[in-house]
Write an enzyme that holds these catalytic residues in place. Sequence first.
Site, PDB file in Angstrom:
ATOM      1  N   SER B  91       0.815  -1.215   0.000  1.00 51.28           N
ATOM      2  CA  SER B  91       0.000   0.000   0.000  1.00 51.28           C
ATOM      3  C   SER B  91       0.851   1.269   0.000  1.00 51.28           C
ATOM      4  O   SER B  91       0.335   2.351  -0.231  1.00 51.28           O
ATOM      5  CB  SER B  91      -0.948   0.005   1.202  1.00 51.28           C
ATOM      6  OG  SER B  91      -0.220   0.178   2.390  1.00 51.28           O
ATOM      7  N   LYS B 128       0.781   4.249   6.960  1.00 53.51           N
ATOM      8  CA  LYS B 128       0.124   5.151   6.010  1.00 53.51           C
ATOM      9  C   LYS B 128       0.649   6.566   6.217  1.00 53.51           C
ATOM     10  O   LYS B 128       1.323   6.855   7.199  1.00 53.51           O
ATOM     11  CB  LYS B 128      -1.408   5.151   6.244  1.00 53.51           C
ATOM     12  CG  LYS B 128      -2.132   3.827   5.971  1.00 53.51           C
ATOM     13  CD  LYS B 128      -2.227   3.509   4.496  1.00 53.51           C
ATOM     14  CE  LYS B 128      -2.908   2.190   4.221  1.00 53.51           C
ATOM     15  NZ  LYS B 128      -2.176   1.015   4.690  1.00 53.51           N
TER      16      LYS B 128
END
Lengths: 424, 171
Positions: B91, B128
């Site tokens: 990701s 993230k």
Amino acid sequence: MAPPKVQALALVDCNNFYVSCERIFRPDLTHVPMVVLSNNDGCVVSRSNEAKALGVKMGAPWFECTALAEQHGILAMSSNYALYADMSNRVMNILSEFSPRSEVYSIDECFVDLTGTPKMREVSYAMRDRIGMWTGMPVCVGIGPTKTLAKLANHVAKKHPRSKGVFNYNALSPEQKTQLLAHISVEEVWGVGHKLTQKLARHGVHTVQDLRVAHVPTLRAEFGVVMEKTQRELQEVPCIELQEIQPERQQIICSRSFGGMVTELDVLKDALSTFAANACAKLRAQNSHAAVIQVFLQTNRFRKELPQYMPSLAVPLPYPTHDSLEVNRWASCLCERMFKPDYQYKKAGIMLSEISPVTRRQGDLLEPETTSNAKLMQALDQLNQRYGRGTVKVSTQGAFKGWQMRQERKSPNYTTCWDAIPVV
Amino acid sequence: MKPKFTRRAQCVNLKDWLFIQYIQGMSSPLDSSLSPVFVPDTPVWLDVCTWPVAAGFPSPAADHTRKRIDLNEHLIRNKEATFIFRVKGDSMSGIGIYEGDELLVDRSIEAKHGNIVLAVLNNDYTVKRLYRRGGVVKLIAENPLYPPIVVKEGEELVIWGVVTRNLHKLY
């Protein structure tokens, strides 16, 4: 003349230390009732608050708790000392920045001398917050004029959520002190165990306040000088000094209960070679050598139906040493001398004593040249430090299985082993 | 040419030698415990010189030696607060964080808008980019395949630490 300055000793104590270490890397366990078990998954040595509330007792044998555990879904983990030691070192290093005087009292407790600190309250919260932020470890801080009262203040900080983890005994008025101590059982005082509590109760001493004002000659006659010291400490007279430097060990003991019963000589010798290696590494780390070695074997004393045999044998070494090979040779030789077949051994150990610094060594013309081994040992220590304990070992060490600790529920060595770092 | 050494020599007068050792022992505060020793009459062989002695000119670099670079010092801002994690998933591949990379995570840094963070959302770890603007908190992936995660009210988001370095293996 100015009145003598009142000491401000802070005891910083990690909350449910082993359980907290495990939770730092397992956020999913944050609210799960859980315990950490001792060597061989024997007894409960650390409990989460949820487990405490469910009635799991400290030190309880795990097999006695399994029914309760199943009913409430209590999670049990094996102890992971590599992880706990690393987390402890981080906490202690952070604390050492708050004061030049401190004493690491145990793996999860540290006394920090804050005497003369102007903003005591702010500093105490800063200690708690910095440790919490940097390491994720929850701690409580208790401040008092003596070690005994600092310990007691820490107990108050832990028990009362309103304190938000910090309690300063020095900030109380004399009336508040009396009132507080009258509400705490004497059992919570440092050094007063369960047995002494019962004995004190027979003399009408139930609360800490009772002990603080107890009749001194009676106390001394009945309980000795140690209890008198405790009483003086409760009266704010420091009797137990801050030990900034741990005295060098006078004895090094390495012993372990086996995961199962051991009947063979080779397996015992194998276990002893590991203990010898660990003991010698400790000696080398403090740059000293030992002159006496003692080896002991034990059968399982809890299995009364089995024949019991608990021999022990000590010999002086020909000259002091910290050489793993040398100590291993002697351990193995002593083990052979004591070993009897037909017994089921449960524990073995090695004790090194008459320990002195290498610099004080008395030379001996007859002593064989040992420099080559010294270099070997140095290389061995460095390799084991870099690649993990037991990477390089004496050839008998760990060749046989069956004596190693039972650790069926151990977490990975998240912070000390490259292959075990947590995955995200 | 290396000088030659006589490795062993007969010590003719052992008593003299012991006396010298004794005097040296007395002058050293560390070893005052030397006591009279039984001295045999038979000659004893002693090592005279077993260590190498440098000959010739000293190295001109000797005054300029420095400790070799320690990567720990350069990669880790705060060693008590830094932990290492291994990456799973892709990701964050848009900024060069790939599966199997090792991340250095520093807990002592207050996470700000735009930092790469190790977050715990609903009991799960995730790496993230932190978005925090105008009361909106989002965790943004650096890969178009993953939509941003908007943290809703009532959801538990814990920032475990700020990612300071990525160790990516090239060989």
